[in-house]
Design an enzyme around this catalytic site. Structure first.
Site, mmCIF file in Angstrom:
data_model
loop_
_atom_site.group_PDB
_atom_site.id
_atom_site.type_symbol
_atom_site.label_atom_id
_atom_site.label_comp_id
_atom_site.label_asym_id
_atom_site.label_seq_id
_atom_site.Cartn_x
_atom_site.Cartn_y
_atom_site.Cartn_z
ATOM 1 N N PRO A 222 0.797 -1.229 0.000
ATOM 2 C CA PRO A 222 0.000 0.000 0.000
ATOM 3 C C PRO A 222 0.830 1.281 0.000
ATOM 4 O O PRO A 222 0.278 2.349 -0.208
ATOM 5 C CB PRO A 222 -0.770 -0.110 1.304
ATOM 6 C CG PRO A 222 0.156 -0.878 2.199
ATOM 7 C CD PRO A 222 0.846 -1.871 1.320
ATOM 8 N N ASP A 245 2.526 1.029 -11.711
ATOM 9 C CA ASP A 245 1.322 1.859 -11.630
ATOM 10 C C ASP A 245 1.644 3.157 -10.907
ATOM 11 O O ASP A 245 2.621 3.239 -10.167
ATOM 12 C CB ASP A 245 0.243 1.131 -10.816
ATOM 13 C CG ASP A 245 -0.292 -0.068 -11.570
ATOM 14 O OD1 ASP A 245 -0.024 -0.170 -12.774
ATOM 15 O OD2 ASP A 245 -0.976 -0.887 -10.935
ATOM 16 N N LYS A 267 -2.397 3.987 -13.738
ATOM 17 C CA LYS A 267 -3.833 4.213 -13.889
ATOM 18 C C LYS A 267 -4.352 4.631 -12.542
ATOM 19 O O LYS A 267 -4.023 4.040 -11.523
ATOM 20 C CB LYS A 267 -4.541 2.911 -14.282
ATOM 21 C CG LYS A 267 -4.599 2.682 -15.754
ATOM 22 C CD LYS A 267 -5.589 1.592 -16.066
ATOM 23 C CE LYS A 267 -5.260 0.352 -15.291
ATOM 24 N NZ LYS A 267 -4.839 -0.792 -16.029
ATOM 25 N N GLY A 298 0.347 -1.655 -7.180
ATOM 26 C CA GLY A 298 0.004 -1.301 -5.808
ATOM 27 C C GLY A 298 -0.700 -2.467 -5.116
ATOM 28 O O GLY A 298 -1.412 -3.241 -5.755
ATOM 29 N N THR A 328 -2.475 -6.233 0.407
ATOM 30 C CA THR A 328 -3.536 -5.487 -0.259
ATOM 31 C C THR A 328 -4.069 -4.373 0.637
ATOM 32 O O THR A 328 -3.918 -4.408 1.869
ATOM 33 C CB THR A 328 -4.658 -6.464 -0.686
ATOM 34 O OG1 THR A 328 -5.586 -5.754 -1.503
ATOM 35 C CG2 THR A 328 -5.389 -7.036 0.520
ATOM 36 N N MET A 380 -11.778 1.596 -4.432
ATOM 37 C CA MET A 380 -12.094 2.555 -5.506
ATOM 38 C C MET A 380 -13.475 3.175 -5.332
ATOM 39 O O MET A 380 -14.148 3.494 -6.303
ATOM 40 C CB MET A 380 -12.008 1.861 -6.887
ATOM 41 C CG MET A 380 -10.614 1.355 -7.194
ATOM 42 S SD MET A 380 -10.510 0.412 -8.720
ATOM 43 C CE MET A 380 -10.996 -1.220 -8.202
ATOM 44 N N GLY A 409 -3.686 4.920 3.167
ATOM 45 C CA GLY A 409 -3.376 3.975 4.240
ATOM 46 C C GLY A 409 -1.904 3.578 4.251
ATOM 47 O O GLY A 409 -1.327 3.330 3.206
HETATM 48 N N1 SAH Z 1 -4.234 -4.099 -6.148
HETATM 49 C C1 SAH Z 1 -4.522 -3.055 -5.192
HETATM 50 C C2 SAH Z 1 -5.866 -2.417 -5.457
HETATM 51 C C3 SAH Z 1 -5.943 -1.682 -6.738
HETATM 52 S S1 SAH Z 1 -7.444 -0.810 -6.931
HETATM 53 C C4 SAH Z 1 -4.501 -3.636 -3.784
HETATM 54 O O1 SAH Z 1 -4.410 -4.862 -3.627
HETATM 55 O O2 SAH Z 1 -4.515 -2.868 -2.836
HETATM 56 C C5 SAH Z 1 -7.025 0.780 -6.292
HETATM 57 C C6 SAH Z 1 -7.768 1.034 -5.008
HETATM 58 O O3 SAH Z 1 -7.116 0.401 -3.934
HETATM 59 C C7 SAH Z 1 -7.815 2.469 -4.619
HETATM 60 O O4 SAH Z 1 -8.839 3.165 -5.296
HETATM 61 C C8 SAH Z 1 -8.104 2.365 -3.129
HETATM 62 O O5 SAH Z 1 -9.473 2.061 -2.912
HETATM 63 C C9 SAH Z 1 -7.321 1.146 -2.763
HETATM 64 N N2 SAH Z 1 -5.977 1.513 -2.230
HETATM 65 C C10 SAH Z 1 -4.785 1.210 -2.729
HETATM 66 N N3 SAH Z 1 -3.779 1.693 -1.966
HETATM 67 C C11 SAH Z 1 -4.377 2.312 -0.932
HETATM 68 C C12 SAH Z 1 -3.904 3.014 0.210
HETATM 69 N N4 SAH Z 1 -2.594 3.171 0.451
HETATM 70 N N5 SAH Z 1 -4.820 3.526 1.066
HETATM 71 C C13 SAH Z 1 -6.132 3.374 0.854
HETATM 72 N N6 SAH Z 1 -6.625 2.729 -0.205
HETATM 73 C C14 SAH Z 1 -5.787 2.214 -1.097
#
Ligand code: SAH
Length: 468
Positions: A222, A245, A267, A298, A328, A380, A409
Site C-alpha cells: 500500500p 502503476d 492508472k 500497488g 492489499t 475505488m 493507508g
Molecule cells: N491491487 C490493489 C488495489 C488496486 S485498486 C490492492 O491490492 O490494494 C485501487 C484502489 O485500492 C484504490 O482506489 C483504493 O481504494 C485502494 N488503495 C490502494 N492503496 C491504498 C492506500 N494506500 N490507502 C487506501 N486505499 C488504497
C-alpha cells in the site's frame, strides 16, 4: 582495515582448542565442519566433546607443548591466565591464536557467518561492535534464502563445463550474470533443481544466442516500503525494467536496482493513462528483448489489479512469469487504522468489493453485502459513497452502522475518517477525501477509536460537521 579477511583451508590440519565448555564446543563444531583435526585440551570437558571420536581430547591443564603441529589455536577457557598463556605460546611459535571475545589477546578473530555453503559470507567489525555484526548477519540471513546455497552448489558442479564452453572471461561473466538473474535461479527458488539443471544446460548450449526474458508480477503493497516482501525486494533488485502503476509509492521504487529502466503505466480511477492492451504489449516487447521485467502493482496484483489478465496474455505468448504477492489495501488499511477486519464479537467474515463505477456497482449482490456481522472493504469507492450508502441501507444494513474511510493507508499522510453509514457521503465530502482511499463498513470500524496507533488520530465526522 585492521584485520585481513581470509578463508582458510583447514582440511586435515591440526587446530588446538583449549577449553572444554559450551564455548569451546561451539568452536569445535565449526572447525569440524571445515574438516579440521581438533586437538582439545582441558581438565574438564562436556559429554559431547568427550564422546566425539573426531576430537583428540587431552584431559589435562594447558601446556605449550600442546601446540606441536598445530596451524591455529583457539583459547576458550574462562580463566584469563590460561587464555593469556595460550596467546603467549602461540606468539612464540608464530601460530595464530584466537582468544574468544578478547581481541587484545587474539592474533586472528572469527567472523559472524551466513552459511549457504558453498556460499559463505563472513562479517566482522574487527571486534569493535559484535552486536552490529550480528545484526548485519540477521539481515543477510533473511535476504539470502536457502536457495542461494543450492544455486552456488549447482554452479560449482557446472563450473568446469561452463569454462570449457566459454573460455573468454568476459563472455563467461556475462553468462553467469544472466544465469543468476534469470530463469535458472528462479527455478532453484521454486525448488525445481532438475528444471534448473535443464535450463542451465539449455542456456549454456545457446550461450551466444540472445537471452530469454521473463516477467515478475510484484505486489508493491500500500505504500510503506517496510511492507514489501523479501521476494519483492529481490525482484526489484534484479530487474532490467520496471513497469509500475502510479499508485506505487516512490519509497518502494527507490529500492529498485539503480540502473533499471522505469516506465510509469499508471492508472488512477478516473484519470486514464496507458490502456490495458498497450500495457500488455509493452510487457511482451520488453520480455522479448530478453529483459527481466518487473510488473509492479500497488497492493496485491491479484486483488483488483488485473494481474490475472496480464498473466493470461503472457501465457498465450509463451513468456515465463512469477508472481510475488503484496499486502492489499484492505489488510494494510485495517492494520494501520486500528481496525481488525474480523472480530469475534462483530464480524465473522470480510469481503473485498470493487466499487469502481456505477456500472460495476450495479452488478453487485447488495442483498448479500448488506447482511449483518460482516465487514466490507470497498476499493475505488471514493466517487460512489452516496451509492454505497443508498444500496446498503435499502437492502437492510442499519444506517447507524459504523464506517471508516482510510485515505493513503500506511503512508505518512494517512487520514482516517469515522462516521455512520447514513453519514458516509457527507463525511467524505466534508473531509475532501481523495484517492487512494478505502471504505470500510462494519462495527469493527468503531474500534479505531481505541486501537488507532499510526499517524494522526481518526477524525470524527460529527466533529468535522461541528467545526464546519
Ligand atoms: N491491487 C490493489 C488495489 C488496486 S485498486 C490492492 O491490492 O490494494 C485501487 C484502489 O485500492 C484504490 O482506489 C483504493 O481504494 C485502494 N488503495 C490502494 N492503496 C491504498 C492506500 N494506500 N490507502 C487506501 N486505499 C488504497
Amino acid at each position: 582495515m585492521r584485520y585481513f579477511p581470509l578463508f582458510a583451508d583447514l582440511r586435515d590440519r591440526c587446530v588446538l582448542v583449549v577449553g572444554g565448555g559450551a564455548v569451546a564446543e561451539r568452536k569445535v563444531r565449526l572447525l569440524l565442519e571445515a574438516g579440521a583435526r581438533v586437538r582439545l585440551v582441558a581438565p574438564e570437558v562436556t559429554p559431547w566433546l568427550r564422546e566425539n571420536p573426531a576430537i583428540a581430547v587431552h584431559r589435562e591443564p594447558f601446556d605449550p607443548r600442546h601446540f606441536e603441529g598445530a596451524v591455529l589455536a583457539v583459547a576458550a577457557t574462562d580463566d584469563r591466565a590460561v587464555n593469556a598463556a595460550v596467546a603467549a605460546a602461540g606468539r612464540e611459535r608464530n601460530v595464530l591464536v584466537n582468544v574468544v571475545d578478547v581481541a587484545e589477546l587474539s592474533s586472528f578473530i572469527v567472523p559472524a557467518i551466513v552459511d549457504r555453503s558453498p556460499l559463505v559470507i563472513a562479517i566482522s567489525t574487527g571486534g569493535v561492535a559484535p552486536v552490529l555484526a550480528r545484526l548485519v548477519r540477521e539481515r543477510l540471513e533473511s535476504l539470502l534464502d536457502g536457495s542461494f546455497g543450492q544455486l552456488a552448489g549447482l554452479l560449482q558442479r557446472w563450473r568446469a563445463r561452463i569454462k570449457g564452453r566459454l573460455p573468454d572471461v568476459s563472455a563467461r561473466r556475462r553468462f553467469y550474470e544472466a544465469v543468476l538473474r534469470g530463469q535458472v535461479s528462479a527455478l532453484v527458488r521454486t525448488n525445481d533443481l532438475p528444471g534448473a539443471e535443464r535450463e542451465l544446460a539449455r542456456a549454456l548450449q545457446y550461450a551466444d544466442a540472445p537471452r530469454r526474458g521473463s516477467v515478475v508480477l510484484v505486489g508493491a503493497g500500500p505504500g510503506d516500503a517496510g511492507l514489501l516482501t523479501l521476494n519483492a525486494l529481490r525482484a526489484l533488485q534484479e530487474a532490467d525494467v520496471i513497469l509500475h502503476d502510479r499508485l506505487v509509492a516512490d519509497e518502494v521504487l527507490s529500492l529498485a536496482r539503480r540502473d533499471a529502466d522505469r516506465i510509469c503505466v499508471g492508472k488512477m480511477a478516473g484519470g486514464h493513462s496507458v490502456a490495458q492492451g498497450r500495457i500488455n504489449e509493452l510487457l511482451l516487447e520488453q520480455a522479448r528483448c530478453g529483459r527481466r521485467v518487473v510488473r509492479l502493482k500497488g497492493g496485491d496484483p491479484f486483488i483488483f489489479g488485473r494481474g490475472g489478465e496480464e498473466l493470461e496474455f503472457l501465457e498465450q505468448h509463451g513468456i515465463p512469469f512469477e508472481v510475488v504477492p503484496g499486502i492489499t489495501a484492505a489488510i494494510a488499511c485495517g492494520a494501520y487504522a486500528g481496525i481488525p477486519l474480523t472480530h469475534r464479537e462483530h464480524a465473522q467474515s470480510v469481503r473485498f468489493v470493487t466499487a469502481h463505477s456505477l456500472d460495476s456497482m450495479g452488478g453487485l449482490d447488495w442483498a448479500t453485502l448488506a447482511k449483518e456481522r460482516q465487514t466490507l472493504a470497498l476499493y475505488m469507492g471514493v466517487a460512489g459513497l452516496g451509492t454505497i450508502r443508498d444500496q446498503l441501507v435499502q437492502h437492510g444494513r442499519a444506517p447507524s452502522t459504523p464506517v471508516a474511510i482510510v485515505e493513503n493507508g500506511s503512508r505518512s499522510n494517512q487520514r482516517v475518517v469515522l462516521a455512520t453509514l447514513a453519514e458516509l457521503e457527507d463525511a467524505g465530502r466534508a473531509a475532501a477525501v481523495q484517492s487512494p482511499a478505502l471504505v470500510i463498513v462494519g462495527e469493527v470500524t468503531a474500534l479505531a477509536e481505541k486501537l488507532h496507533w499510526f499517524g494522526s488520530a481518526p477524525a470524527y465526522w460529527r466533529a468535522l460537521r461541528a467545526a464546519a
